[in-house]
Design an enzyme around this catalytic site. Structure first.
Site, PDB file in Angstrom:
ATOM      1  N   ASP A  19       0.832  -1.206   0.000  1.00 45.53           N
ATOM      2  CA  ASP A  19       0.000   0.000   0.000  1.00 45.53           C
ATOM      3  C   ASP A  19       0.871   1.261   0.000  1.00 45.53           C
ATOM      4  O   ASP A  19       1.983   1.258   0.543  1.00 45.53           O
ATOM      5  CB  ASP A  19      -0.892  -0.027   1.260  1.00 45.53           C
ATOM      6  CG  ASP A  19      -2.054   0.947   1.147  1.00 45.53           C
ATOM      7  OD1 ASP A  19      -2.276   1.502   0.056  1.00 45.53           O
ATOM      8  OD2 ASP A  19      -2.735   1.164   2.164  1.00 45.53           O
ATOM      9  N   GLY A  22       0.106   5.353  -4.443  1.00 43.96           N
ATOM     10  CA  GLY A  22      -0.528   6.605  -4.861  1.00 43.96           C
ATOM     11  C   GLY A  22       0.043   7.797  -4.106  1.00 43.96           C
ATOM     12  O   GLY A  22       0.397   8.828  -4.708  1.00 43.96           O
ATOM     13  N   TRP A  24       2.899   7.972  -2.597  1.00 46.64           N
ATOM     14  CA  TRP A  24       4.312   8.101  -2.957  1.00 46.64           C
ATOM     15  C   TRP A  24       4.444   8.932  -4.232  1.00 46.64           C
ATOM     16  O   TRP A  24       5.276   9.828  -4.320  1.00 46.64           O
ATOM     17  CB  TRP A  24       4.909   6.706  -3.155  1.00 46.64           C
ATOM     18  CG  TRP A  24       6.375   6.651  -3.416  1.00 46.64           C
ATOM     19  CD1 TRP A  24       7.371   6.592  -2.484  1.00 46.64           C
ATOM     20  CD2 TRP A  24       7.024   6.640  -4.697  1.00 46.64           C
ATOM     21  NE1 TRP A  24       8.603   6.543  -3.097  1.00 46.64           N
ATOM     22  CE2 TRP A  24       8.414   6.562  -4.462  1.00 46.64           C
ATOM     23  CE3 TRP A  24       6.562   6.674  -6.016  1.00 46.64           C
ATOM     24  CZ2 TRP A  24       9.341   6.530  -5.497  1.00 46.64           C
ATOM     25  CZ3 TRP A  24       7.499   6.647  -7.041  1.00 46.64           C
ATOM     26  CH2 TRP A  24       8.878   6.572  -6.783  1.00 46.64           C
ATOM     27  N   SER A  64      -7.376  -5.646  -5.785  1.00 43.71           N
ATOM     28  CA  SER A  64      -8.470  -6.233  -5.007  1.00 43.71           C
ATOM     29  C   SER A  64      -9.789  -6.155  -5.762  1.00 43.71           C
ATOM     30  O   SER A  64      -9.921  -5.374  -6.727  1.00 43.71           O
ATOM     31  CB  SER A  64      -8.605  -5.515  -3.665  1.00 43.71           C
ATOM     32  OG  SER A  64      -9.259  -4.283  -3.851  1.00 43.71           O
ATOM     33  N   GLU A  66     -12.194  -4.703  -4.827  1.00 45.31           N
ATOM     34  CA  GLU A  66     -12.703  -3.338  -4.609  1.00 45.31           C
ATOM     35  C   GLU A  66     -11.982  -2.311  -5.505  1.00 45.31           C
ATOM     36  O   GLU A  66     -12.484  -1.212  -5.720  1.00 45.31           O
ATOM     37  CB  GLU A  66     -12.521  -2.905  -3.145  1.00 45.31           C
ATOM     38  CG  GLU A  66     -13.424  -3.634  -2.146  1.00 45.31           C
ATOM     39  CD  GLU A  66     -13.020  -5.079  -1.886  1.00 45.31           C
ATOM     40  OE1 GLU A  66     -11.796  -5.360  -1.857  1.00 45.31           O
ATOM     41  OE2 GLU A  66     -13.901  -5.942  -1.754  1.00 45.31           O
ATOM     42  N   ASN A  67     -10.811  -2.675  -6.013  1.00 45.68           N
ATOM     43  CA  ASN A  67     -10.025  -1.717  -6.796  1.00 45.68           C
ATOM     44  C   ASN A  67     -10.670  -1.312  -8.130  1.00 45.68           C
ATOM     45  O   ASN A  67     -10.256  -0.325  -8.751  1.00 45.68           O
ATOM     46  CB  ASN A  67      -8.599  -2.246  -7.059  1.00 45.68           C
ATOM     47  CG  ASN A  67      -7.709  -2.177  -5.837  1.00 45.68           C
ATOM     48  OD1 ASN A  67      -6.767  -2.955  -5.696  1.00 45.68           O
ATOM     49  ND2 ASN A  67      -7.982  -1.244  -4.921  1.00 45.68           N
ATOM     50  N   ARG A 193      -5.173  -2.107   8.485  1.00 44.54           N
ATOM     51  CA  ARG A 193      -6.391  -2.803   8.057  1.00 44.54           C
ATOM     52  C   ARG A 193      -6.007  -4.043   7.251  1.00 44.54           C
ATOM     53  O   ARG A 193      -4.941  -4.073   6.624  1.00 44.54           O
ATOM     54  CB  ARG A 193      -7.219  -1.904   7.109  1.00 44.54           C
ATOM     55  CG  ARG A 193      -7.918  -0.752   7.743  1.00 44.54           C
ATOM     56  CD  ARG A 193      -8.924  -0.149   6.749  1.00 44.54           C
ATOM     57  NE  ARG A 193      -8.285   0.350   5.540  1.00 44.54           N
ATOM     58  CZ  ARG A 193      -7.800   1.585   5.407  1.00 44.54           C
ATOM     59  NH1 ARG A 193      -7.887   2.443   6.416  1.00 44.54           N
ATOM     60  NH2 ARG A 193      -7.240   1.971   4.272  1.00 44.54           N
ATOM     61  N   SER A 195      -8.191  -5.273   4.862  1.00 36.91           N
ATOM     62  CA  SER A 195      -8.756  -5.012   3.531  1.00 36.91           C
ATOM     63  C   SER A 195      -9.080  -6.267   2.733  1.00 36.91           C
ATOM     64  O   SER A 195      -8.737  -6.354   1.548  1.00 36.91           O
ATOM     65  CB  SER A 195      -7.813  -4.103   2.728  1.00 36.91           C
ATOM     66  OG  SER A 195      -7.724  -2.858   3.350  1.00 36.91           O
TER      67      SER A 195
END
Ligand code: FPP
Length: 242
Positions: A19, A22, A24, A64, A66-67, A193, A195
């Site tokens: 994770d 983004g 970074w 994921s 969810e991505n 988390r 996730s």
């Protein structure tokens, strides 16, 4: 009961939630995909460090379920990056003794990507030094739901006796059926988390949440976490063996 019950000296299976790509990129004034590309390079370093650290299995969360909610540009860019990664890393992975597997639901992925994933799995199928598993379109709940669906289908066909279904039965229907459970789950970027990552498999795992953003996560960071893990004792809910 976990197969490897007892005191663990080394993290045989490490799973990583990579994770922070983004953030970074944002901190450098660059688009998010710049961060994902930098993140992909870290995967190579970490995979190559596994043999010397005694890590036999490495599982990374690349995309994921969810991505898909991210912008079309980011999703398309990630899919392109996965294809590019497979094409550019294949030879190196074969030569380095890495066996690659993919977990997740392939049905929603574009056929060309699935084809490359299948080919890389086949090309590396004889390798035994490190087992790299890449989770793409993966969600822990989705995996359990898909496994349950297949189990129910086998019950309907008369292949499976529903009275005999237990934890081991369900585990055999999961995407990870050939893998041991993770000993250690690392998440970078300061979020604490899970996730939806390896929900079933991580029941007894140790968690390590580190502040470092994934593109900054070094082999040295990895080494440190794995060696700290080696000095801990796990009890799996029972008494500590002396
Ligand atoms: C999470 O960071 C990262 C991802 C959703 C993608 C992970 C992909 C890679 C590391 C590159 C490709 C990997 C392989 C195996 C080829 P984020 O985007 O959520 O970061 P943020 O929380 O800072 O926004």
């Amino acid at each position: 009961m976990p197969k490897n019950k007892g005191i663990i000296g080394a993290a045989e299976h490490v799973a990583i939630i990579m994770d922070g790509n983004g953030r970074w990129a944002k901190s450098r004034g660059k688009p998010r995909l710049y961060g994902h590309r930098a993140g992909a390079k870290r995967v190579r370093d970490i995979v190559e460090a596994c043999p010397q650290l005694g890590v036999k299995y490495l599982t990374v969360f690349a995309f994921s379920t969810e991505n898909w909610k991210r912008t079309q540009t980011e999703v398309a860019g990630l899919m392109k990056l996965f294809k590019k990664y497979i094409l550019s890393e294949a030879k190196r992975l074969v030569d380095a003794g890495v066996r690659v597997r993919f977990i997740g639901d392939r049905l929603r992925l574009e056929p060309r990507l699935v084809q490359l994933m299948d080919e890389l799995e086949k090309m590396t199928s004889k390798n035994t030094l490190v087992n790299l598993t890449v989770a793409i379109n993966y969600g822990g709940r989705d995996e359990v739901a898909r496994a349950s669906r297949r189990m129910a289908q086998d019950v309907a066909k008369g292949k499976l006796n529903p009275d005999k279904v237990n934890e081991q039965t369900l585990a055999r229907y999961l995407d990870t059926y050939v893998l041991p459970d993770p000993d250690l789950v690392i998440r970078t970027s300061g979020e604490a988390r899970i996730s939806n990552f390896l929900l079933w498999q991580s029941a007894y795992a140790e968690y390590e949440f580190v502040k470092t953003l994934w593109p900054d996560f070094t082999v040295r960071d990895f080494q440190e976490i794995v060696s700290i893990f080696g000095s801990r004792k796990r009890r799996f809910g029972g008494l500590l063996a002396s």
